[in-house]
Scaffold this motif. Structure first.
Motif, PDB file in Angstrom:
ATOM      1  N   UNK A 164     -34.011  13.332  22.120  1.00  9.78           N
ATOM      2  CA  UNK A 164     -34.099  14.450  21.178  1.00  9.78           C
ATOM      3  C   UNK A 164     -32.720  14.736  20.609  1.00  9.78           C
ATOM      4  N   UNK A 165     -32.663  15.066  19.326  1.00  6.69           N
ATOM      5  CA  UNK A 165     -31.378  15.330  18.714  1.00  6.69           C
ATOM      6  C   UNK A 165     -30.780  14.103  18.069  1.00  6.69           C
ATOM      7  N   UNK A 166     -31.324  12.943  18.379  1.00  4.54           N
ATOM      8  CA  UNK A 166     -30.777  11.753  17.725  1.00  4.54           C
ATOM      9  C   UNK A 166     -31.515  11.498  16.425  1.00  4.54           C
ATOM     10  N   UNK A 167     -31.002  10.542  15.674  1.00  5.05           N
ATOM     11  CA  UNK A 167     -31.563  10.306  14.342  1.00  5.05           C
ATOM     12  C   UNK A 167     -32.981   9.748  14.445  1.00  5.05           C
ATOM     13  N   UNK A 168     -33.709   9.906  13.354  1.00  2.00           N
ATOM     14  CA  UNK A 168     -35.084   9.430  13.305  1.00  2.00           C
ATOM     15  C   UNK A 168     -35.147   7.936  13.518  1.00  2.00           C
ATOM     16  N   UNK A 169     -34.181   7.203  12.942  1.00  2.00           N
ATOM     17  CA  UNK A 169     -34.170   5.747  13.091  1.00  2.00           C
ATOM     18  C   UNK A 169     -34.123   5.369  14.558  1.00  2.00           C
ATOM     19  N   UNK A 170     -33.239   6.080  15.300  1.00  2.00           N
ATOM     20  CA  UNK A 170     -33.085   5.759  16.719  1.00  2.00           C
ATOM     21  C   UNK A 170     -34.381   6.009  17.472  1.00  2.00           C
ATOM     22  N   UNK A 171     -35.033   7.133  17.171  1.00  2.00           N
ATOM     23  CA  UNK A 171     -36.277   7.452  17.885  1.00  2.00           C
ATOM     24  C   UNK A 171     -37.363   6.425  17.577  1.00  2.00           C
ATOM     25  N   UNK A 172     -37.435   6.011  16.322  1.00  4.77           N
ATOM     26  CA  UNK A 172     -38.435   5.001  15.968  1.00  4.77           C
ATOM     27  C   UNK A 172     -38.143   3.707  16.711  1.00  4.77           C
ATOM     28  N   UNK A 173     -36.857   3.332  16.792  1.00  6.44           N
ATOM     29  CA  UNK A 173     -36.517   2.087  17.482  1.00  6.44           C
ATOM     30  C   UNK A 173     -36.911   2.161  18.945  1.00  6.44           C
ATOM     31  N   UNK A 174     -36.760   3.356  19.538  1.00  7.78           N
ATOM     32  CA  UNK A 174     -37.148   3.495  20.940  1.00  7.78           C
ATOM     33  C   UNK A 174     -38.632   3.244  21.115  1.00  7.78           C
ATOM     34  N   UNK A 175     -39.443   3.769  20.175  1.00  6.46           N
ATOM     35  CA  UNK A 175     -40.881   3.526  20.306  1.00  6.46           C
ATOM     36  C   UNK A 175     -41.213   2.050  20.090  1.00  6.46           C
ATOM     37  N   UNK A 176     -40.471   1.389  19.215  1.00  5.50           N
ATOM     38  CA  UNK A 176     -40.702  -0.043  19.021  1.00  5.50           C
ATOM     39  C   UNK A 176     -40.370  -0.800  20.298  1.00  5.50           C
ATOM     40  N   UNK A 177     -39.233  -0.428  20.913  1.00  4.84           N
ATOM     41  CA  UNK A 177     -38.864  -1.078  22.175  1.00  4.84           C
ATOM     42  C   UNK A 177     -39.947  -0.850  23.219  1.00  4.84           C
ATOM     43  N   UNK A 178     -40.472   0.382  23.245  1.00  7.27           N
ATOM     44  CA  UNK A 178     -41.545   0.699  24.189  1.00  7.27           C
ATOM     45  C   UNK A 178     -42.766  -0.174  23.928  1.00  7.27           C
TER      46      UNK A 178
END
Lengths: 376, 290
Positions: free
Chosen positions: B87-101
């Motif tokens: 939380x608090x990080x950029x949208x790009x980073x959060x999307x990448x995390x879901x892709x990694x997941x």
């Protein structure tokens, strides 16, 4: 030296040595790097090391290294698009495929030499980039990511259709096979020669990209990435710069695609899955968004990670269900690394490097001394 | 081309796509995160369903209950371990995390089920009815019924229930919602629990169309176009979105062959992205909030 122009003398009026933090002429401001003695010596050492490195490793490792170098090229291309200009793209694999297929098709139908295939691949990929840019200038962030993902699937379907067409009309197998390429008299038939070619091309790419980043282009792209509305207000033509970066980045990706296709001697659409796009994104995220060094480090890290994992699995004598599913373990570990880097190290490997460098630069102090302070 | 068969196919495949797309909407509606890991959860849910079904002695209601509980737990765990630290990080980073997941989930499923094809034991596997001269399989009706219940239920939930309104508030302005006394942490955690529980229900329902195999991820990615066309934060947009995307795909299969039909949902997606990036029923400010 025009320190005197500041109106003050330092060190009790004695002639000061040139401070690395002060630029004292326009010439030095325009330089790409600081050409102080130590720096030049370090660069020479690195260059010598890079040139001599292949002598130290086996043929298998050289192969892995060459593939890693090819991915460095792709990562630099994506870094310019996503890290510097802020255009999140999941379509990188499609641009690589466009370059590879164009180069392969040119070779297959017209038997063109390697250079022509390279140029053709770059041109076609650049054109595709321009086409992709047209709907993309209106979009940002996740909508852009989704649009590029959709385009990826469209390109994949087209690639498959082309392969089917080749199979039906020419009776080939499903992929195009490419021979060893040659640049004039220099034939690329050993891994060592590929290594030197790739190092040279990387040097060229990095030089061009570093220069671009210092130029108005680079500054415009960074402005577009950070605050595009403000950039437009200040007079940056956001649309035009988006078109330019999409075209340039995909052209570079096209060159990478052709190089990769010729290196593995095969052009097959199955090599260009969505996972490849994600891998490249991971490279620049792990390396650090926005920095060229980050692209290089990230690409090397991600490319060499599977090898390290394989080695670790064997060395650790892992339980059989891990050893039997090496590929899945690689993918899973890869995913875990992305998540770890994103949570704990958002600036990536380049950020880590920067922190190490600053630590040594300022040692034994932790912080830079105040201006006009007694030290230095 | 048989119109009545087309309508039946449209409704059943459309229901499946709407069901699969619902998971994206639920996560987006609360935390403005595009959950790329959803296809992974769907696949995991489908395989787990079969395993749980066998374990609980072949009883459907118990299996459904267990799956919902499992889904909620896994969703909660995902939020706590992966999404909250981001939380608090950029949208790009959060999307990448879901892709990694997504890739981690795919790898896990591959290790445990080795890419095998399974059949989901849904009721009425060989039952079909005659409706107005058209043969309708019970499985198609099941999909349509399931989609109607779930979509309708969530529509009511978001519009009329306290928690639903809280979730929409958190999505719109989390800080303001927190100042008004909402526990954002708990609400977002609940939305993730809800999303994965839904995935664990939608996955098995996909078994009504075809046996489950890792290609389900590809199918869910195609279904991804549905909420994007209809509006990422709109449950009711799923209906026109699903109808549009499904008819495009079915018509392409009919006239151009099934290879090109793989790209059809994405072509529809591209057209809508160019014309109206926030989808047919999505809220327009989304574009600039990125």
């Amino acid at each position: 030296m025009s320190d005197v122009a500041a109106g003050r003398t330092v060190n009790n009026g004695r002639r000061t040595s040139r401070s690395p933090y002060l630029k004292t002429s326009y010439e030095s401001d325009l330089q790409l790097f600081d050409y102080t003695g130590l720096r030049v010596a370090a660069i020479a050492l690195i260059v010598a090391g890079v040139l001599a490195f292949p002598a130290l490793i086996s043929g298998y490792s050289l192969n892995i290294l060459n593939l890693a170098l090819i991915s460095v090229l792709g990562a630099v291309a994506l870094q310019l698009l996503t890290g510097v200009a802020g255009q999140l793209s999941l379509g990188h694999a499609a641009f690589l495929a466009a370059g590879a297929f164009t180069g392969g098709a040119l070779f297959f139908h017209l038997h063109v030499p390697f250079i022509v295939a390279l140029i053709g691949g770059a041109a076609m990929a650049g054109l595709l980039g321009l086409l992709v840019a047209i709907p993309s200038v209106k979009l940002k962030g996740l909508y852009l990511a989704v649009t590029t993902m959709a385009l990826h699937f469209v390109v994949i379907v087209l690639g498959r259709e082309y392969q089917l067409y080749l199979q039906d009309s020419f009776g080939t197998t499903s992929d195009i096979t490419l021979p060893n390429p040659s640049l004039g008299a220099f034939s690329l038939d050993t891994r060592l020669r590929w290594y030197y070619l790739l190092v040279a091309v990387i040097g060229l790419f990095l030089g061009v990209s570093a220069n671009l980043m210092r130029s108005p282009f680079g500054r415009a792209w960074i402005a577009v990435r950070d605050r595009d509305i403000a950039a437009e207000a200040v007079g940056v033509n956001v649309r035009r710069y988006k078109y330019i970066i999409f075209t340039f980045s995909s052209a570079l990706a096209g060159v990478t695609g052709v190089l990769w296709a010729y290196y593995i001697h095969v052009v097959n659409i199955e090599n260009y899955k969505l996972f490849l796009s994600v891998k490249y994104l991971a490279m620049i995220i792990i390396g650090g968004l926005g920095s060229l060094l980050g692209a290089v480090l990230g690409a090397l890290f991600v490319s060499l990670l599977p090898e390290v994992i394989s080695y670790a699995i064997e060395a650790m004598d892992a339980p059989f269900y891990i050893a039997n599913n090496k590929e899945q373990v690689e993918v899973a570990v890869f995913g875990v690394f992305i998540i770890l880097f994103l949570i704990f190290e958002p600036e990536g490997l380049a950020g880590i490097w920067r922190r190490i460098k600053t630590y040594f630069l300022l040692w034994p102090l932790k912080y830079r001394p105040l201006e006009g302070g007694r030290r230095r | 081309m048989d119109l009545r068969q087309f309508i039946v196919d449209l409704l059943s495949l459309g229901s499946l796509y709407a069901l699969l797309g619902l998971g994206f909407v639920v996560v987006y509606r609360t935390s403005r995160v595009l959950n790329f890991a959803h296809p992974g959860f769907v696949l995991l849910g489908a395989y787990l369903f079969v395993a749980v079904y066998r374990k609980v002695g072949e009883s459907l209601p118990v299996t459904v209950a267990v799956m919902l509980a499992l889904g909620a737990t896994i969703g909660l765990a995902t939020y706590l371990v992966v999404m909250r630290p981001m939380s608090g990080q950029s949208r790009i980073a959060t999307i990448m995390v879901t892709v990694a997941l997504l890739f981690i989930l795919g790898a896990v499923v591959q290790v445990f089920w080795k890419g095998q094809t399974t059949f989901i034991p849904l009721p009425g596997s060989s039952v079909a009815w005659e409706l107005a001269g058209q043969r309708v399989r019970m499985h198609d009706a099941l999909l349509l019924g399931g989609a109607t219940i779930l979509l309708g239920g969530l529509l009511i939930f978001y519009r009329f229930s306290r928690l639903g309104i809280y979730m929409r508030a958190v999505a719109e302005n989390a800080v303001l919602a927190a100042r008004r006394g909402l526990n954002i942490d708990r609400i977002v955690a609940l939305s993730w629990a809800l999303a994965v529980a839904l995935a664990f229900v939608a996955g098995p329902l996909a078994g009504a169309k075809a046996p489950i195999s890792p290609s389900l991820i590809g199918i869910t990615l195609k279904a991804f176009a549905v909420p994007l066309v209809g509006g990422l934060d709109s449950v009711k947009g799923l209906v026109p979105g699903a109808l549009l995307v499904t008819s495009a795909e079915l018509l392409t299969i009919e006239y151009f062959g099934s290879a090109l039909a793989e790209a059809a949902p994405f072509v529809v997606l591209l057209v809508v992205m160019i014309a109206r990036p926030w989808g047919l029923f999505g809220t327009p400010e989304e574009l600039h909030r990125v």
